[in-house]
Design a protein around this motif. Structure first.
Motif, mmCIF file in Angstrom:
data_model
loop_
_atom_site.group_PDB
_atom_site.id
_atom_site.type_symbol
_atom_site.label_atom_id
_atom_site.label_comp_id
_atom_site.label_asym_id
_atom_site.label_seq_id
_atom_site.Cartn_x
_atom_site.Cartn_y
_atom_site.Cartn_z
ATOM 1 N N SER A 191 13.671 -1.874 18.842
ATOM 2 C CA SER A 191 12.832 -0.698 19.104
ATOM 3 C C SER A 191 12.371 -0.164 17.755
ATOM 4 O O SER A 191 13.183 0.028 16.845
ATOM 5 C CB SER A 191 13.608 0.372 19.875
ATOM 6 N N PHE A 192 11.066 0.070 17.626
ATOM 7 C CA PHE A 192 10.471 0.343 16.326
ATOM 8 C C PHE A 192 9.361 1.366 16.512
ATOM 9 O O PHE A 192 8.378 1.103 17.203
ATOM 10 C CB PHE A 192 9.910 -0.977 15.772
ATOM 11 N N SER A 193 9.543 2.552 15.945
ATOM 12 C CA SER A 193 8.538 3.607 16.108
ATOM 13 C C SER A 193 7.568 3.620 14.930
ATOM 14 O O SER A 193 7.910 3.246 13.809
ATOM 15 C CB SER A 193 9.211 4.973 16.241
ATOM 16 N N ILE A 194 6.353 4.054 15.215
ATOM 17 C CA ILE A 194 5.280 4.113 14.224
ATOM 18 C C ILE A 194 4.674 5.513 14.259
ATOM 19 O O ILE A 194 4.398 6.050 15.338
ATOM 20 C CB ILE A 194 4.190 3.075 14.530
ATOM 21 N N GLY A 195 4.496 6.111 13.086
ATOM 22 C CA GLY A 195 3.893 7.437 13.061
ATOM 23 C C GLY A 195 3.854 8.025 11.672
ATOM 24 O O GLY A 195 4.212 7.368 10.689
ATOM 25 N N ARG A 196 3.438 9.286 11.588
ATOM 26 C CA ARG A 196 3.285 9.953 10.297
ATOM 27 C C ARG A 196 4.593 10.529 9.775
ATOM 28 O O ARG A 196 4.785 10.656 8.559
ATOM 29 C CB ARG A 196 2.231 11.053 10.434
ATOM 30 N N ASP A 197 5.508 10.911 10.672
ATOM 31 C CA ASP A 197 6.777 11.486 10.231
ATOM 32 C C ASP A 197 7.644 10.446 9.539
ATOM 33 O O ASP A 197 7.604 9.249 9.881
ATOM 34 C CB ASP A 197 7.544 12.059 11.426
ATOM 35 N N GLU A 198 8.469 10.893 8.618
ATOM 36 C CA GLU A 198 9.261 9.979 7.813
ATOM 37 C C GLU A 198 10.439 9.369 8.563
ATOM 38 O O GLU A 198 11.093 8.467 8.044
ATOM 39 C CB GLU A 198 9.766 10.697 6.553
ATOM 40 N N ASP A 199 10.738 9.853 9.775
ATOM 41 C CA ASP A 199 11.850 9.271 10.523
ATOM 42 C C ASP A 199 11.405 8.088 11.402
ATOM 43 O O ASP A 199 12.194 7.537 12.164
ATOM 44 C CB ASP A 199 12.543 10.325 11.393
ATOM 45 N N ASN A 200 10.147 7.678 11.284
ATOM 46 C CA ASN A 200 9.677 6.497 12.004
ATOM 47 C C ASN A 200 10.055 5.224 11.260
ATOM 48 O O ASN A 200 10.246 5.231 10.040
ATOM 49 C CB ASN A 200 8.150 6.549 12.169
ATOM 50 N N GLY A 201 10.129 4.124 11.991
ATOM 51 C CA GLY A 201 10.402 2.845 11.348
ATOM 52 C C GLY A 201 9.261 2.398 10.451
ATOM 53 O O GLY A 201 9.471 1.768 9.419
ATOM 54 N N LEU A 202 8.033 2.711 10.862
ATOM 55 C CA LEU A 202 6.850 2.440 10.050
ATOM 56 C C LEU A 202 6.111 3.753 9.859
ATOM 57 O O LEU A 202 5.641 4.358 10.825
ATOM 58 C CB LEU A 202 5.947 1.412 10.741
ATOM 59 N N VAL A 203 6.056 4.222 8.622
ATOM 60 C CA VAL A 203 5.451 5.518 8.308
ATOM 61 C C VAL A 203 4.038 5.284 7.783
ATOM 62 O O VAL A 203 3.843 4.557 6.803
ATOM 63 C CB VAL A 203 6.290 6.279 7.254
ATOM 64 N N LEU A 204 3.058 5.895 8.449
ATOM 65 C CA LEU A 204 1.655 5.778 8.063
ATOM 66 C C LEU A 204 1.156 7.152 7.622
ATOM 67 O O LEU A 204 1.018 8.059 8.443
ATOM 68 C CB LEU A 204 0.818 5.265 9.237
ATOM 69 N N ALA A 205 0.913 7.292 6.339
ATOM 70 C CA ALA A 205 0.568 8.598 5.768
ATOM 71 C C ALA A 205 -0.921 8.865 5.899
ATOM 72 O O ALA A 205 -1.673 8.871 4.934
ATOM 73 C CB ALA A 205 1.006 8.668 4.306
ATOM 74 N N SER A 206 -1.371 9.057 7.135
ATOM 75 C CA SER A 206 -2.769 9.402 7.385
ATOM 76 C C SER A 206 -2.799 10.509 8.425
ATOM 77 O O SER A 206 -2.062 10.458 9.414
ATOM 78 C CB SER A 206 -3.549 8.192 7.898
ATOM 79 N N ARG A 207 -3.648 11.505 8.223
ATOM 80 C CA ARG A 207 -3.725 12.617 9.163
ATOM 81 C C ARG A 207 -4.292 12.186 10.510
ATOM 82 O O ARG A 207 -4.175 12.901 11.494
ATOM 83 C CB ARG A 207 -4.602 13.730 8.573
ATOM 84 N N SER A 208 -4.900 11.011 10.573
ATOM 85 C CA SER A 208 -5.411 10.510 11.850
ATOM 86 C C SER A 208 -4.325 9.829 12.677
ATOM 87 O O SER A 208 -4.567 9.441 13.816
ATOM 88 C CB SER A 208 -6.569 9.533 11.617
ATOM 89 N N VAL A 209 -3.126 9.708 12.091
ATOM 90 C CA VAL A 209 -1.975 9.128 12.793
ATOM 91 C C VAL A 209 -1.078 10.270 13.260
ATOM 92 O O VAL A 209 -0.769 11.182 12.491
ATOM 93 C CB VAL A 209 -1.195 8.167 11.870
ATOM 94 N N MET B 206 0.855 -1.206 0.000
ATOM 95 C CA MET B 206 0.000 0.000 0.000
ATOM 96 C C MET B 206 0.881 1.243 0.000
ATOM 97 O O MET B 206 1.861 1.314 0.722
ATOM 98 C CB MET B 206 -0.911 -0.002 1.231
ATOM 99 N N THR B 207 0.508 2.239 -0.794
ATOM 100 C CA THR B 207 1.355 3.410 -0.956
ATOM 101 C C THR B 207 1.378 4.295 0.281
ATOM 102 O O THR B 207 2.276 5.101 0.440
ATOM 103 C CB THR B 207 0.882 4.235 -2.160
ATOM 104 N N ASP B 208 0.366 4.201 1.146
ATOM 105 C CA ASP B 208 0.343 5.063 2.317
ATOM 106 C C ASP B 208 0.985 4.419 3.535
ATOM 107 O O ASP B 208 0.906 4.937 4.632
ATOM 108 C CB ASP B 208 -1.087 5.494 2.651
ATOM 109 N N ILE B 209 1.632 3.266 3.349
ATOM 110 C CA ILE B 209 2.380 2.611 4.416
ATOM 111 C C ILE B 209 3.789 2.377 3.918
ATOM 112 O O ILE B 209 3.985 1.807 2.842
ATOM 113 C CB ILE B 209 1.760 1.256 4.817
ATOM 114 N N ALA B 210 4.777 2.824 4.669
ATOM 115 C CA ALA B 210 6.166 2.654 4.253
ATOM 116 C C ALA B 210 6.984 2.146 5.426
ATOM 117 O O ALA B 210 6.876 2.665 6.541
ATOM 118 C CB ALA B 210 6.744 3.968 3.743
ATOM 119 N N VAL B 211 7.787 1.100 5.169
ATOM 120 C CA VAL B 211 8.701 0.580 6.186
ATOM 121 C C VAL B 211 10.088 1.093 5.859
ATOM 122 O O VAL B 211 10.620 0.839 4.781
ATOM 123 C CB VAL B 211 8.690 -0.959 6.219
ATOM 124 N N VAL B 212 10.660 1.858 6.777
ATOM 125 C CA VAL B 212 11.977 2.449 6.567
ATOM 126 C C VAL B 212 13.034 1.378 6.787
ATOM 127 O O VAL B 212 12.902 0.528 7.669
ATOM 128 C CB VAL B 212 12.186 3.635 7.527
#
Length: 209
Positions: free
Chosen positions: A32-50, A1-7
């Motif tokens: 240790s694995f961070s999740i969030g909207r910012d691109e410096d997270n390990g899992l980037v979720l491109a949603s404004r609700s995140v 999915m394009t709105d989910i990115a694993v760094v």
């Protein structure tokens, strides 16, 4: 999915833990694995609700935990919203909801409850053992056609249940949840198809669904 990115990252295979993403792909976790909207997270979720930094999953002394980082919309584990800043232990097959995204935490080493007193568990009658939220959801999805039509002839497959959970590809997680439900219902020795039918009846009797 394009709105989910694993760094990209390096992880220790010894941790043997992963997240199953909504599309069914599996990603092993570093310690240790961070999740969030910012691109410096390990899992980037491109949603404004995140939130920009929404949650962290980390391993300490061989045990896995999830922490909500004070997110605006919260982090939900097995249908329960955890308090901001709270650190919650994770177990194999736990379902994690962040914004519109549902994930399944996979770690076979976490199948048991390390804090449970084994002698008490062994002495507890099967009918008193309740299902976890994930197990209850899986059992409900298994029984749903029967509850709707009254027929046990066409129960969903594990693949169909995984898809209904919003995590297609997480068939092994569904199988693990059903195995535990069978054990709690005392059905482990029955043939597979017969077990599924019997579980529906017992789940109704015990108010699991």
């Amino acid at each position: 999915m394009t709105d989910i990115a694993v760094v990209g990252y390096e992880y220790a295979m010894a941790t043997a833990a992963s997240l199953i993403l909504p599309g069914g792909s599996e990603h092993h976790l570093p310690r240790s694995f961070s999740i969030g909207r910012d691109e410096d997270n390990g899992l980037v979720l491109a949603s404004r609700s995140v939130s920009r930094r929404h949650a962290v999953i980390h391993e300490t002394s061989g045990r896995w935990f999830i922490e909500d980082c004070g997110s605006f919309n919260g982090t939900v584990v097995n249908d329960d919203r955890i308090r901001p800043g709270a650190v919650l232990p994770l177990r194999h097959s736990d379902r994690i909801q962040i914004g519109p995204y549902a994930f399944v935490f996979s770690s076979p080493a976490e199948t048991g409850d390390r804090e449970q007193t084994e002698a008490f568990e062994a002495a507890t009658p099967g009918y008193e053992r309740q299902l976890s939220p994930l197990q209850q959801r899986v059992v409900y999805l298994l029984c749903e056609p029967w509850l709707t039509t009254g027929s046990l002839e066409h129960l969903p497959s594990n693949d169909e249940i995984a898809a209904a959970l919003g995590t297609p590809g997480a068939t092994e997680t569904v199988k693990a949840a059903l195995r535990r439900a069978y054990a709690k219902a005392g059905l482990s020795d029955l043939p597979p198809h017969e077990k599924r039918r019997a579980l529906c009846r017992i789940a109704r009797q015990r108010d699991w669904i």
